[in-house]
Design a protein around this motif. Structure first.
Motif, PDB file in Angstrom:
ATOM      1  N   ALA A 164       0.663  -1.304   0.047  1.00 16.49           N
ATOM      2  CA  ALA A 164       0.011  -0.201   0.033  1.00 16.49           C
ATOM      3  C   ALA A 164       0.886   1.150  -0.011  1.00 16.49           C
ATOM      4  N   TYR A 165       1.714   1.401  -0.920  1.00 17.20           N
ATOM      5  CA  TYR A 165       2.813   2.511  -1.322  1.00 17.20           C
ATOM      6  C   TYR A 165       3.116   2.414  -2.727  1.00 17.20           C
ATOM      7  N   PRO A 166       3.317   3.593  -3.134  1.00 19.43           N
ATOM      8  CA  PRO A 166       3.842   3.586  -4.472  1.00 19.43           C
ATOM      9  C   PRO A 166       5.486   3.170  -4.389  1.00 19.43           C
ATOM     10  N   ILE A 167       5.831   2.424  -5.159  1.00 19.64           N
ATOM     11  CA  ILE A 167       7.291   1.842  -5.238  1.00 19.64           C
ATOM     12  C   ILE A 167       8.015   2.365  -6.574  1.00 19.64           C
ATOM     13  N   ILE A 168       8.961   3.217  -6.064  1.00 18.60           N
ATOM     14  CA  ILE A 168       9.593   3.928  -7.107  1.00 18.60           C
ATOM     15  C   ILE A 168      11.023   3.404  -7.132  1.00 18.60           C
ATOM     16  N   GLY A 169      11.420   3.325  -8.356  1.00 19.08           N
ATOM     17  CA  GLY A 169      13.138   2.861  -8.334  1.00 19.08           C
ATOM     18  C   GLY A 169      13.491   1.564  -8.593  1.00 19.08           C
ATOM     19  N   ARG A 170      14.495   1.335  -9.687  1.00 17.48           N
ATOM     20  CA  ARG A 170      14.728  -0.192 -10.030  1.00 17.48           C
ATOM     21  C   ARG A 170      14.939  -1.171  -8.958  1.00 17.48           C
ATOM     22  N   THR A 171      15.968  -0.604  -8.032  1.00 20.11           N
ATOM     23  CA  THR A 171      16.187  -1.791  -7.044  1.00 20.11           C
ATOM     24  C   THR A 171      15.216  -2.214  -6.276  1.00 20.11           C
TER      25      THR A 171
END
Length: 364
Positions: free
Chosen positions: A82-89
């Motif tokens: 329940a949170y925007p996941i940003i970033g490749r890693t």
């Protein structure tokens, strides 16, 4: 092991109250045909997550990828991030989680959706998505109306993503007084309009996910809501009591502390301060207190240093001596749990279980 053998300060859990809390919410969701996907931010433990699943939860909710990795230990069939996941890693790690459990992600931008789609395509997995809408808190979520509908339509077009529905968090409702109930009714009106707009656009909304611990037992009043994600209910705390979401006897967790000084008249010092309880104050109150002293409700826990808790005992119902132990229910149990390495499950005065807080400090 007897409770007297626990070194303090320590977080202890009354297992009878914990089980009662789990059972009550399970019964409520069954009665009102609501899916329960509880947030694990409060307990941060696969052991408790497994108990939630065994009591009827359809899956578990987390905020961070590292929490999702930890909660795989509960063996959930389904995990909601329940949170925007940003970033490749972060996304690469999340795809590894998605190989072991069904993963759904809440997000509020096409940027986040495209990154998620690219990661899912590279990993050759399918990921569910909930479009997040702001219903009044002003934190994350697009505005209801055209923005939400456009986000959902964009998600539908992206490969390896499945639009599952919408999600919201009514965190602005802190009290269940007249004003709070009016605010909750406004949320219901917003949901009604949103669902009508999706029907008009010919889009199916399988899941409408929302709720909080303060509003938990009013969830059935929100027409169209299909799933709730309460977190604090598992242990409860002073702020939940103040909100009207539970009674003090529903608080399962407390900090067991020892009186280490009575050098000043009308005051005792306990062996826990901000590193034990956190500095969170009461919500919607100017009162400066940091917890409820179970053995003396009239005592006032009004000040902390890092390792010292100052308790005014001028109105306490009893006297205290150095070496006495007290149970203090924190204002905000979620943050307090994150400060402790392990917890002790009590049945009466017997320590029946000890478990690590495996999700402690999992921020990435």
């Amino acid at each position: 092991m007897h409770v007297s053998e626990i070194d303090t300060p320590a977080l202890v859990v009354d297992l009878d109250i914990l089980e009662r809390n789990l059972g009550r919410v399970a019964d409520y969701t069954k009665e009102h045909d609501l899916r329960l996907r509880p947030h694990t931010k409060t307990h941060k433990s696969p052991r408790i997550g497994k108990r939630q699943l065994e009591s009827g939860a359809v899956g578990l909710t987390v905020a961070k990828v590292s929490e999702a990795e930890v909660m795989l230990g509960a063996e959930p069939a389904d995990l909601l991030v329940a949170y925007p996941i940003i970033g490749r890693t972060k996304l690469e790690r999340l795809m590894e989680v998605a190989r072991r459990a069904r993963v759904t992600v809440a997000l509020d931008s096409t940027f986040a959706a495209r990154q998620l789609s690219d990661a899912a395509r590279a990993a050759q997995v399918e990921v569910g998505v909930l479009a997040e809408v702001d219903v009044g808190l002003g934190r994350v979520g697009v505005c209801p109306g055209a923005q939400l509908l456009q986000l959902a339509q964009a998600i539908e077009k992206l490969p390896h993503l499945t639009f599952e529905g919408i999600t919201f968090y009514p965190g602005q409702v802190k009290d269940l007084d007249e004003a709070g109930l009016r605010a909750l009714a406004q949320v219901g009106e917003i949901l009604h309009s949103i669902l009508a707009e999706f029907r008009a656009a010919g889009m199916e909304v399988k899941i409408v996910s929302g709720g909080s611990t303060p509003t938990l037992y009013h969830s059935h009043e929100l027409a169209g809501l299909t799933e709730i994600r309460p977190g604090t209910y598992v242990y409860n705390d002073v702020n939940t009591v103040r909100s009207g979401g539970c009674a003090m006897e529903d608080c399962a967790a407390s900090v067991l502390a020892t009186v280490v000084s009575t050098a000043h008249a009308g005051q005792m010092i306990v062996d826990g301060g901000s590193k034990t309880f956190s500095s969170d104050r009461l919500v919607n109150s100017s009162e400066v207190t940091f917890g409820h002293v179970v053995e003396a409700p009239g005592a006032r826990f009004h000040k902390m240093n890092e390792e010292h808790g100052y308790i005014d005992i001028t109105r306490a119902e009893r006297e205290f001596s150095i070496g006495d132990r007290v149970h203090i229910v924190p204002n905000h149990i979620c943050v307090a749990v994150n400060l402790h390495e392990q917890m002790y499950g009590l049945r009466g005065e017997t320590v029946e279980e000890i478990w690590k807080v495996e999700g402690r400090g999992k921020l990435q």
